[in-house]
Design a protein around this motif. Structure first.
Motif, short mmCIF file in Angstrom:
data_model
loop_
_atom_site.label_atom_id
_atom_site.label_comp_id
_atom_site.label_asym_id
_atom_site.label_seq_id
_atom_site.Cartn_x
_atom_site.Cartn_y
_atom_site.Cartn_z
N ALA A 194 -0.26 -0.31 61.23
CA ALA A 194 0.92 -0.90 60.61
C ALA A 194 0.63 -1.29 59.16
N ALA A 195 -0.52 -1.90 58.95
CA ALA A 195 -0.86 -2.32 57.60
C ALA A 195 -1.10 -1.13 56.68
N SER A 196 -1.83 -0.15 57.20
CA SER A 196 -2.16 0.99 56.34
C SER A 196 -0.94 1.87 56.07
N THR A 197 -0.01 1.92 57.01
CA THR A 197 1.20 2.72 56.81
C THR A 197 1.99 2.24 55.61
N TRP A 198 2.03 0.93 55.43
CA TRP A 198 2.83 0.36 54.34
C TRP A 198 1.99 0.10 53.10
N THR A 199 0.96 0.89 52.96
CA THR A 199 0.07 0.71 51.83
C THR A 199 -0.21 2.07 51.20
N GLY A 200 -0.17 2.12 49.91
CA GLY A 200 -0.49 3.36 49.20
C GLY A 200 -1.90 3.32 48.67
N VAL A 201 -2.69 4.34 48.96
CA VAL A 201 -4.02 4.47 48.40
C VAL A 201 -4.03 5.70 47.51
N ASP A 202 -4.34 5.50 46.26
CA ASP A 202 -4.25 6.60 45.30
C ASP A 202 -5.63 6.90 44.73
N PHE A 203 -6.10 8.11 44.95
CA PHE A 203 -7.34 8.58 44.33
C PHE A 203 -6.98 9.29 43.03
N ASN A 204 -7.31 8.70 41.93
CA ASN A 204 -7.15 9.41 40.65
C ASN A 204 -8.51 10.01 40.31
N ILE A 205 -8.62 11.30 40.52
CA ILE A 205 -9.90 11.97 40.35
C ILE A 205 -9.79 13.03 39.27
N SER A 206 -10.76 13.04 38.37
CA SER A 206 -10.82 14.10 37.37
C SER A 206 -12.10 14.89 37.57
N ASN A 207 -12.04 16.17 37.31
CA ASN A 207 -13.16 17.08 37.52
C ASN A 207 -13.45 17.84 36.24
N CYS A 221 -5.45 0.71 45.58
CA CYS A 221 -4.72 0.43 46.81
C CYS A 221 -3.56 -0.50 46.48
N ASN A 222 -2.36 -0.11 46.89
CA ASN A 222 -1.16 -0.86 46.52
C ASN A 222 -0.31 -1.14 47.75
N PRO A 223 -0.47 -2.31 48.36
CA PRO A 223 0.32 -2.63 49.55
C PRO A 223 1.73 -3.10 49.20
N ILE A 224 2.64 -2.81 50.10
CA ILE A 224 3.98 -3.36 49.98
C ILE A 224 3.92 -4.82 50.44
N SER A 225 4.39 -5.71 49.61
CA SER A 225 4.29 -7.13 49.90
C SER A 225 4.93 -7.47 51.24
N GLY A 226 4.17 -8.15 52.09
CA GLY A 226 4.68 -8.57 53.38
C GLY A 226 4.60 -7.51 54.46
N LEU A 277 -5.53 20.42 52.58
CA LEU A 277 -5.62 19.01 52.92
C LEU A 277 -4.30 18.37 52.53
N LEU A 278 -3.52 17.95 53.51
CA LEU A 278 -2.22 17.34 53.26
C LEU A 278 -2.35 15.85 53.51
N TYR A 279 -2.62 15.12 52.44
CA TYR A 279 -2.89 13.69 52.56
C TYR A 279 -1.93 12.90 51.70
N SER A 280 -1.40 11.83 52.25
CA SER A 280 -0.52 10.97 51.50
C SER A 280 -1.35 9.96 50.75
N ASN A 281 -1.33 10.05 49.45
CA ASN A 281 -1.98 9.04 48.63
C ASN A 281 -0.97 7.96 48.30
N GLY A 282 -0.18 8.17 47.26
CA GLY A 282 0.93 7.26 47.05
C GLY A 282 1.94 7.46 48.16
N THR A 312 10.15 -4.59 45.66
CA THR A 312 9.93 -4.12 44.29
C THR A 312 8.63 -3.34 44.16
N GLN A 313 7.78 -3.37 45.20
CA GLN A 313 6.51 -2.64 45.08
C GLN A 313 6.73 -1.14 45.26
N LYS A 314 5.90 -0.41 44.63
CA LYS A 314 5.95 1.03 44.80
C LYS A 314 4.57 1.61 44.52
#
Lengths: 112, 254
Positions: free
Chosen positions: A62-75, A90-95, B184-189, B235-237
């Motif tokens: 439940a917690a991870s579903t409402w949370t965005g984890v973004d890998f910004n990777i450069s090669n 990591c950017n969770p939706i508040s609450g 690899l189909l992964y949801s980041n944002g 308001t979060q995204k």
């Protein structure tokens, strides 16, 4: 094929073919916290580096579903001493979301 | 290197080295291992029980989906959670296939013949009874074209019972000759909102969307998929960026 070798399993299926140009996994990097970093692979020439970021959670779906984890990777592509850089956010939706659900961030670095 | 195996093919390409980590094919993840939890979501439980984090390539077969969670269970199996488009979890789990790979050190057979190779630390890096992960190429999965789905998207698809996508982007993967292209189909944002729209006679302040992907014979694609609606104004995204995905052919492991 004129050169090289193939390895088959007991059923006759080819499990390794030396003529294939598949990417090689250079390293797995495991991070247990978000943040940025980089790594340079000295001594490697004329190879492209490719990094992929994947997540592992502690089961709090439940917690991870409402949370965005973004890998910004450069090669670094086609270079001597290729380099990969990452910035894991990591950017969770508040609450609703919870970044503590994510316990490991796996970065797979390939060379081709 | 001072010892070991280093194989270079006729194109001067390094194809094998005992210092590398070789991932091997472990199992296919199909509908028989899938459980639907919501209209938009299902999970696979693996047969694999090793400790190393597995990599799952998906043959999406025309369906949108995205891995949102990977968990090691108390019984040592792994659970792979996927989000799909709207109400299509059952259709999706019946049509897509996951190809699971893990480190060669995690499992091996004990045949009377064959080749096994360890690295200098004694870790198994190759076992001829397993197919190695043969990556054909890498491609950039482009981010969805819109950072915010519009309110018209939410009002059109109101309720979690609807399916649909918006902001679709596509990038040619350039790999030909694949029978079952996998990526690899992964949801980041994964989260967006759009404010204030009318849905089934009710005003909603937020519409939820998740980044979902697919791989076709020619392209990798990324979009926002509708998840549901919410009364409160969130308001979060989290806006996903481009990411790199390797491409392989699932048919190599069927």
């Amino acid at each position: 094929m004129a050169v090289g070798f193939r390895i088959r399993d007991a059923s006759g299926n080819i499990t390794l073919d030396s003529t294939e140009t598949t990417a090689l996994l250079q390293e797995r990097i495991v991070k247990t916290a978000t943040g940025s970093g980089s790594k340079t692979y000295t001594g490697i020439t004329s190879r492209n580096s490719y990094a992929v970021g994947l997540c592992e959670s502690n089961g709090n779906v439940a917690a991870s579903t409402w949370t965005g984890v973004d890998f910004n990777i450069s090669n670094t592509i086609v270079s001597t001493n290729p380099k990969v850089s990452w910035d894991i956010q990591c950017n969770p939706i508040s609450g609703l979301g919870n970044c503590s659900a994510w316990v490991k961030y796996h970065i797979f670095v390939f060379m081709k | 290197m001072s010892y070991g195996i280093n194989i270079i093919n006729a194109d001067s390409y390094l194809t094998f080295n005992e210092d590398k980590i070789y991932y091997q094919f472990e199992e296919k993840l199909t509908s028989s291992q899938a459980t639907v939890t919501f209209g938009q979501r299902f999970y696979w439980d693996t047969i694999y029980t090793g400790s190393a984090y597995p990599i799952v390539f998906i043959y999406s077969n025309g369906y949108w989906c995205s891995v949102i969670d990977t968990i090691k269970l108390s019984n040592n199996k792994w659970r792979i959670h996927l989000w799909t488009e709207g109400t299509k979890a059952t259709d999706t789990k019946n049509n897509i296939t996951g190809y699971l790979f893990t480190e060669s050190s995690e499992s091996s057979t004990n045949p009377s013949w064959g080749i096994k190779i360890n690295d200098a630390s004694g870790n198994r890096i190759y076992d001829s009874d397993f197919d190695i992960m043969r990556i054909k190429d890498f491609v950039t999965m482009p981010a969805p074209s819109s950072s915010y789905p519009s309110s018209s998207f939410g009002s059109t698809l109101c309720g979690a019972s609807s399916s649909g996508t918006t902001g679709v982007t596509s990038n040619p993967h350039g790999v030909t000759g694949l029978s079952k292209p996998c990526a690899l189909l992964y949801s980041n944002g994964l989260m967006q909102y759009n404010k204030h729209y009318l849905c089934s006679g009710w005003w909603f302040e937020s519409g939820f969307a998740k980044a979902i992907q697919k791989v076709t014979s020619a392209n990798v694609e990324h979009a926002w998929g509708h998840m549901g609606d919410w009364y409160a104004n969130l308001t979060q995204k989290t806006v996903p960026g481009d990411y790199t995905t390797p491409i392989l052919d699932g048919a190599d492991y069927d």
